[in-house]
Write an enzyme that holds these catalytic residues in place. Structure first.
Site, mmCIF file in Angstrom:
data_model
loop_
_atom_site.group_PDB
_atom_site.id
_atom_site.type_symbol
_atom_site.label_atom_id
_atom_site.label_comp_id
_atom_site.label_asym_id
_atom_site.label_seq_id
_atom_site.Cartn_x
_atom_site.Cartn_y
_atom_site.Cartn_z
ATOM 1 C CB THR B 13 50.896 32.111 31.696
ATOM 2 O OG1 THR B 13 50.526 30.987 30.889
ATOM 3 C CG2 THR B 13 52.209 32.672 31.205
ATOM 4 C CB ALA B 43 41.667 28.740 44.286
ATOM 5 C CB ILE B 136 53.491 49.605 29.989
ATOM 6 C CG1 ILE B 136 54.293 48.760 29.012
ATOM 7 C CG2 ILE B 136 53.740 51.080 29.770
ATOM 8 C CD1 ILE B 136 53.795 48.865 27.575
ATOM 9 N N GLY B 187 54.384 30.318 20.338
ATOM 10 C CA GLY B 187 53.647 30.653 21.552
ATOM 11 C C GLY B 187 53.273 32.125 21.652
ATOM 12 C CE LYS B 205 45.349 43.984 26.452
ATOM 13 N NZ LYS B 205 46.381 43.344 25.614
ATOM 14 N N GLY B 302 53.225 38.427 28.790
ATOM 15 C CA GLY B 302 54.224 37.527 29.351
ATOM 16 C C GLY B 302 54.041 37.395 30.840
#
Lengths: 436, 436
Positions: B13, B43, B136, B187, B205, B302
């Protein structure tokens, strides 16, 4: 690695904030760099006023040129403000091979081309994060993180004085003049507030942001600039009735090879991100083709927040110097040869929704006359309120239009003004319903 | 200046988003750099699935090692995710003298020390803006612009899946399981959503942000991590009744030589900045000693927003390489020798206000029993609501406490549980009333 030595021009509000960073966080700066960063000289015409920080008197001088000619100093921080002697000093620093960090948006908006060309030729950096949005890292976001994006648009609340005044007018229902006086008493507005309240400061900042976002020279004088002094508390109240907040926005867009660059009071839907940026806070919303919308907000002014941004730039330069590199990223985030000349779209061609406020004689046919003229100019009405009717007084009529062109709106209002139906000042305020 | 060549590991994605940036904005990248940036190799084990972008088949390979051994490639983008083979590939790239850009928070939270040490030894950069907050620029803000600040605290909404679910639960009044199923269908949630909804992704994070903000190694396993799966729509409704919103927050603070690092559902006042970050948006609020509060928000995930962050890092490295510099700013924004070992404050010692929800038998004396036990543990009540009474059913009692220590709250709740007055699961949710 030896230490990197820094000279400071201007020991005022921000300058004393910078000194505080060196004093309070000096060990943090050294720890992050791996080598010392030293403030070795501070020049100001006034070196006797108490700035709230204790400084070794040996650091202080009234001789800016001595600082600029000091071969040990690699980085000059310019916090004098205004055009001269700031311009002369900055050019001298560059000519002497020193990097420059400045918070001076007026200087860069007016003399940026000359300064950036001199810097590129000398292979030194000019950084100016503190010039826009105080402590908010907006310049850096555009120069670095978002630089793989084509920026479609930016919307900024960039002047804390205006935002404070509009917020107070909204909350207290007081009019502009009253709130301005209060803001001056509190130190949020200058004795001569015109640069702030007439939008000039915001336009300076917008010019810099447009250059960075769109890779173009921006002729500062071509930026349409309208301040907040004609807005009344009543308009803010009516905006709320329609579901809007009133902000002084800087707007930059890139459309079909032209840019829009304009500063004016703007109504935005009250549930939109920028709508709740209150008081002296600043914020910028950017929309990029990959990142989508990004919002950055924080303290837009003040000694400490601005010093934070200044020192972030000084650290960036120190890191470059520490690895032997110079001018990793040019000031406008493009080599000057790549900077273009996009034209600014004339205001007459701007399309927007509009808030229109009239005071009219309370007699039959007035509304019909107004809406008739609007219709003849292709302006259709989205909604209307007719608040606070008092017999024998002029009656307000407040309209929200669908999208129309500015030239049509101005022509229609001129025609309405020429009829004998309105009394006193009519007003229009642009409305942004999308922010993208 | 010759071109800089980039290799991409992982054509999923985000990888296809990166390819789109090269294709759509390649001329912009070159214009900003002053020299070309080329994607020369991609790859992936699967190079036949349609990714929605057309790629020269000559670029594609299933042989990651060939890419990593290609002497022309200076920058490797790792978008495989997970621990292995990502770790092996990243270490190989570093060993081969290549800079690395990654979005892999799990890898860095667990193996960061090994990877950063290898990078420092090899004099190459590892950049990871895309690992936290999608598009961000939060990592960069801490590493660069705010680096002259001691960061007091940070509060982040860092997982779009959780924020989407909580927003939907609030707006539709549906329960967790129902909304999760809907999010999976759209999704917004993985088939196995546990990394997201149990807070693990957010904790990864937070570990990175704490290292950057506080200059310390962070043992990922010591971060208290509680997800949103036990929260009910009823609790979100009661939070609203008290004037709060419920968010999954990552919280990092530096207090007296210790840090707090914790992830849990948190109630915050509904008029606070983070409270209106809805749906799949992410946001971080940082408070620094000079800059004050700064808020950054945008798309937290995303393909395109994440690709924007990846490419911002690639551009930063290209700019360094273009001026012959390497490793201007080390990955954690401190040289590794300066990274410390602050301990994480045990949860039992955290002080907070608490939201407590009980289901009780509707009989006299129950409230007295509960408040009595709370009082014995030094917990005082700020307010109470007793909503929706239905005869013969278990009755909810909802309390908001003044500040109390977590150990006292846990002890009191255990004691209340042991009495015969409550029915079903009691719940407590921490409340942050200050965010500074």
């Amino acid at each position: 690695m030896n230490s990197i030595k820094v000279g400071l021009l201007g020991f005022g509000t921000i300058g004393s904030g910078v000194v505080k960073v060196f004093q309070q966080n000096g060990s943090l700066l050294q720890s992050r760099l791996g080598f010392p960063l030293e403030l070795t000289r501070i020049a100001d015409l006034d070196i006797t006023t108490d700035r709230g920080v204790v400084v070794d008197p040996g650091l202080l001088t009234t001789d800016a040129m001595a600082l600029l000619d000091d071969p040990e100093i690699q980085v000059v921080i310019e916090l004098i403000g205004g055009y001269e002697p700031a311009r002369t000093f900055v050019l001298k620093a560059i000519a002497n091979g020193k990097h420059v960090v400045t918070a001076n948006k007026a200087l860069l908006a007016k003399h940026g081309e000359e300064i950036f060309a001199a810097a590129e030729a000398a292979g030194v950096n000019v950084m100016f994060e503190a010039a826009v949005g105080g402590g908010i890292p907006v310049i850096s976001a555009i120069r670095e993180n978002l630089c793989a994006n084509r920026v479609h648009s930016l919307f900024g609340i960039l002047n804390g004085t205006c935002n404070y005044i509009l917020t107070e007018m909204e909350e207290a229902g007081e009019d502009f003049a009253t709130v301005l006086k209060d803001a001056q008493a509190k130190g949020y507005a200058e004795a001569d507030p015109s640069f702030d309240v007439e939008g000039v400061d915001t336009a300076h900042k917008l010019a810099l942001l447009c250059s960075l976002c769109f890779g173009t020279r921006v002729d500062f004088d071509s930026i349409y600039t309208e301040g907040i002094s004609k807005v009344t508390a009543l308009d803010i109240q009516y905006a709320a009735d329609f579901g809007y907040k009133l902000k002084l926005l800087a707007i930059g867009k890139q459309v079909n090879g032209q840019i829009e660059a304009r500063v004016h009071p703007t109504m935005i839907p009250k549930n939109y991100p920028l709508a709740d940026i209150s008081g002296v806070f600043n914020a910028v919303r950017l929309v990029g083709d990959f990142v989508g919308p990004v919002l950055l907000s924080g303290h837009g002014a003040g000694s400490e927040a601005t010093a934070s941004a200044v020192m972030g730039d000084v650290m960036a330069i120190a890191r470059e110097a520490g690895t032997g590199s110079r001018l990793r990223n040019p000031p406008l985030a493009y080599p000057l040869s790549e900077i273009g000349d996009l034209s600014i779209k004339p205001m007459a061609e701007i399309a927007s929704c509009y808030y229109l406020r009239f005071f009219v004689k309370d007699q039959p046919g007035v509304l019909g006359a107004i809406t008739g003229i609007l219709g003849l100019h292709d302006i259709s009405i989205e909604s209307m309120i007719q608040p606070h009717r008092h017999a024998a007084e002029a009656v307000p009529i407040v309209l929200m239009t669908h999208e129309a062109t500015e030239s049509n709106v101005r022509a229609a209002l001129a025609e309405i003004d020429s009829q004998d139906v309105t009394q006193g000042d009519n007003l229009f305020i642009r409305v942004e319903n999308k922010l993208d």
